[in-house]
Design a protein around this motif. Sequence first.
Motif, PDB file in Angstrom:
ATOM      1  N   TRP A   1      -8.051 -10.384 -26.536  1.00  0.00           N
ATOM      2  CA  TRP A   1      -7.173  -9.406 -25.898  1.00  0.00           C
ATOM      3  C   TRP A   1      -5.713  -9.701 -26.217  1.00  0.00           C
ATOM      4  N   ASN A   2      -4.905  -8.660 -26.319  1.00  0.00           N
ATOM      5  CA  ASN A   2      -3.461  -8.811 -26.342  1.00  0.00           C
ATOM      6  C   ASN A   2      -2.993  -9.035 -24.910  1.00  0.00           C
ATOM      7  N   VAL A   3      -2.059  -9.980 -24.728  1.00  0.00           N
ATOM      8  CA  VAL A   3      -1.697 -10.413 -23.378  1.00  0.00           C
ATOM      9  C   VAL A   3      -0.186 -10.365 -23.178  1.00  0.00           C
ATOM     10  N   CYS A   4       0.215  -9.747 -22.082  1.00  0.00           N
ATOM     11  CA  CYS A   4       1.611  -9.807 -21.638  1.00  0.00           C
ATOM     12  C   CYS A   4       1.636 -10.507 -20.291  1.00  0.00           C
ATOM     13  N   ILE A   5       2.466 -11.530 -20.174  1.00  0.00           N
ATOM     14  CA  ILE A   5       2.619 -12.226 -18.905  1.00  0.00           C
ATOM     15  C   ILE A   5       3.988 -11.910 -18.318  1.00  0.00           C
ATOM     16  N   GLY A   6       4.000 -11.592 -17.031  1.00  0.00           N
ATOM     17  CA  GLY A   6       5.240 -11.362 -16.305  1.00  0.00           C
ATOM     18  C   GLY A   6       5.434 -12.480 -15.301  1.00  0.00           C
ATOM     19  N   ASP A   7       6.631 -13.046 -15.238  1.00  0.00           N
ATOM     20  CA  ASP A   7       6.865 -14.171 -14.335  1.00  0.00           C
ATOM     21  C   ASP A   7       8.367 -14.377 -14.171  1.00  0.00           C
ATOM     22  N   LEU A   8       8.736 -15.098 -13.116  1.00  0.00           N
ATOM     23  CA  LEU A   8      10.137 -15.450 -12.918  1.00  0.00           C
ATOM     24  C   LEU A   8      10.505 -16.752 -13.617  1.00  0.00           C
ATOM     25  N   ASN A   9       9.519 -17.603 -13.861  1.00  0.00           N
ATOM     26  CA  ASN A   9       9.779 -18.917 -14.458  1.00  0.00           C
ATOM     27  C   ASN A   9       9.738 -18.799 -15.981  1.00  0.00           C
ATOM     28  N   GLU A  10      10.895 -18.731 -16.578  1.00  0.00           N
ATOM     29  CA  GLU A  10      10.974 -18.502 -18.016  1.00  0.00           C
ATOM     30  C   GLU A  10      10.519 -19.721 -18.822  1.00  0.00           C
ATOM     31  N   ALA A  11      10.763 -20.917 -18.311  1.00  0.00           N
ATOM     32  CA  ALA A  11      10.331 -22.127 -19.031  1.00  0.00           C
ATOM     33  C   ALA A  11       8.813 -22.188 -19.099  1.00  0.00           C
ATOM     34  N   ARG A  12       8.145 -21.976 -17.970  1.00  0.00           N
ATOM     35  CA  ARG A  12       6.688 -21.959 -17.968  1.00  0.00           C
ATOM     36  C   ARG A  12       6.167 -20.779 -18.776  1.00  0.00           C
ATOM     37  N   GLY A  13       6.890 -19.668 -18.715  1.00  0.00           N
ATOM     38  CA  GLY A  13       6.497 -18.500 -19.503  1.00  0.00           C
ATOM     39  C   GLY A  13       6.481 -18.809 -20.986  1.00  0.00           C
ATOM     40  N   ALA A  14       7.492 -19.535 -21.450  1.00  0.00           N
ATOM     41  CA  ALA A  14       7.569 -19.893 -22.864  1.00  0.00           C
ATOM     42  C   ALA A  14       6.410 -20.818 -23.257  1.00  0.00           C
ATOM     43  N   GLU A  15       6.072 -21.753 -22.372  1.00  0.00           N
ATOM     44  CA  GLU A  15       4.954 -22.662 -22.662  1.00  0.00           C
ATOM     45  C   GLU A  15       3.629 -21.906 -22.753  1.00  0.00           C
ATOM     46  N   THR A  16       3.405 -21.012 -21.812  1.00  0.00           N
ATOM     47  CA  THR A  16       2.156 -20.248 -21.826  1.00  0.00           C
ATOM     48  C   THR A  16       2.115 -19.307 -23.017  1.00  0.00           C
ATOM     49  N   LEU A  17       3.253 -18.718 -23.355  1.00  0.00           N
ATOM     50  CA  LEU A  17       3.303 -17.831 -24.511  1.00  0.00           C
ATOM     51  C   LEU A  17       2.944 -18.579 -25.786  1.00  0.00           C
ATOM     52  N   SER A  18       3.416 -19.800 -25.913  1.00  0.00           N
ATOM     53  CA  SER A  18       3.090 -20.608 -27.090  1.00  0.00           C
ATOM     54  C   SER A  18       1.586 -20.856 -27.170  1.00  0.00           C
ATOM     55  N   ALA A  19       0.966 -21.143 -26.027  1.00  0.00           N
ATOM     56  CA  ALA A  19      -0.487 -21.376 -26.007  1.00  0.00           C
ATOM     57  C   ALA A  19      -1.248 -20.103 -26.358  1.00  0.00           C
ATOM     58  N   LEU A  20      -0.731 -18.970 -25.936  1.00  0.00           N
ATOM     59  CA  LEU A  20      -1.394 -17.698 -26.229  1.00  0.00           C
ATOM     60  C   LEU A  20      -1.312 -17.344 -27.712  1.00  0.00           C
ATOM     61  N   THR A  21      -0.131 -17.464 -28.270  1.00  0.00           N
ATOM     62  CA  THR A  21       0.030 -17.105 -29.683  1.00  0.00           C
ATOM     63  C   THR A  21      -0.751 -18.056 -30.585  1.00  0.00           C
ATOM     64  N   ALA A  22      -0.954 -19.293 -30.124  1.00  0.00           N
ATOM     65  CA  ALA A  22      -1.754 -20.247 -30.902  1.00  0.00           C
ATOM     66  C   ALA A  22      -3.202 -19.798 -31.013  1.00  0.00           C
ATOM     67  N   LEU A  23      -3.624 -18.912 -30.114  1.00  0.00           N
ATOM     68  CA  LEU A  23      -4.988 -18.384 -30.163  1.00  0.00           C
ATOM     69  C   LEU A  23      -5.108 -17.186 -31.104  1.00  0.00           C
ATOM     70  N   GLY A  24      -3.990 -16.794 -31.705  1.00  0.00           N
ATOM     71  CA  GLY A  24      -4.028 -15.745 -32.721  1.00  0.00           C
ATOM     72  C   GLY A  24      -3.974 -14.329 -32.190  1.00  0.00           C
ATOM     73  N   VAL A  25      -3.577 -14.160 -30.920  1.00  0.00           N
ATOM     74  CA  VAL A  25      -3.485 -12.808 -30.364  1.00  0.00           C
ATOM     75  C   VAL A  25      -2.024 -12.406 -30.261  1.00  0.00           C
ATOM     76  N   GLU A  26      -1.789 -11.117 -30.073  1.00  0.00           N
ATOM     77  CA  GLU A  26      -0.436 -10.647 -29.829  1.00  0.00           C
ATOM     78  C   GLU A  26      -0.124 -10.860 -28.355  1.00  0.00           C
ATOM     79  N   ALA A  27       0.980 -11.544 -28.087  1.00  0.00           N
ATOM     80  CA  ALA A  27       1.334 -11.848 -26.708  1.00  0.00           C
ATOM     81  C   ALA A  27       2.847 -11.840 -26.558  1.00  0.00           C
ATOM     82  N   PHE A  28       3.315 -11.522 -25.370  1.00  0.00           N
ATOM     83  CA  PHE A  28       4.741 -11.631 -25.097  1.00  0.00           C
ATOM     84  C   PHE A  28       4.972 -11.855 -23.608  1.00  0.00           C
ATOM     85  N   PHE A  29       6.173 -12.341 -23.301  1.00  0.00           N
ATOM     86  CA  PHE A  29       6.572 -12.674 -21.937  1.00  0.00           C
ATOM     87  C   PHE A  29       7.653 -11.716 -21.477  1.00  0.00           C
ATOM     88  N   LEU A  30       7.553 -11.295 -20.214  1.00  0.00           N
ATOM     89  CA  LEU A  30       8.598 -10.493 -19.590  1.00  0.00           C
ATOM     90  C   LEU A  30       9.032 -11.169 -18.302  1.00  0.00           C
TER      91      LEU A  30
END
Length: 274
Positions: free
Chosen positions: A28-57
């Motif tokens: 699945w393509n995944v968008c995560i929404g959160d207030l914690n931008e540092a944690r958002g960046a970490e999770t986004l890195s883990a998501l993109t490593a799985l080869g899917v399209e992902a972004f943080f808002l």
Amino acid sequence: MANQRIFITGGASGLGRSMALRFARAGWNVCIGDLNEARGAETLSALTALGVEAFFLRCDVTREEDLRAAATELGKRWGGVDVVVNNAGVAQAGAIEDVSIDDWKWIIDINLLGVVRGCRVFTPVFRRQGHGHFVNVASMAGLLDVPMMSSYNATKAAVVSLSETLHNELAEANIAVSVVCPSFFKTNLGDSLRTTDPRLSTTMARLLERSPITADDIADNVFQAVQQREFYVLPHEEGRKAWMMKRFLPRDIYAKVMRKRMSRMRPRTEPTPS
């Protein structure tokens, strides 16, 4: 199914992160929404490593404009969204006479109205698409009667009721609804805990740590529920049994059983020196 699209509030950590990774592993393509931008960046890195399209808002669920901006961005990038997970939440504990009205307003604004805003904003999106699926994260606290957590229980019970209502209201529009009601599990919910009694923080941490079920386990339950369009997601066997007792036992018998079981929620007191 590959290339489907999911948006998860509170998706940078805890259960939200686990759900994001579970759906990403399924393509699945995944968008995560959160207030914690540092944690958002970490999770986004883990998501993109799985080869899917992902972004943080950056998304604050107490601001409807943030959720509307997310819907707009999802429309621009992906042409819409298939599943919206209203997951962001906080915790509050304390005796009814001790919890301030300000704390009641705080938890209602996030735990209940945050879900309401997500459903309000994305229902028109789903209607235009002709399909969609809401996953609203509540708690077994919304089905049972956990002591010393009246504000938390009330918000989660309201999320269950809202979800039940929308399950009926939106069915003809081909919009599915699932409500997730886990018991205690290892997560970072304690990070947001407000309490009138510091001992309750220790009690909460102990119960979270003892759980045999992890956030990854619950994320897998959610994934299966979306695939099968199931409404209730009750991951904990003990919680399911307690809910069945509440539904079918006489109230006084159920209350005695639950008071005994839930006595562990009350803070431990040190003996008074003689």
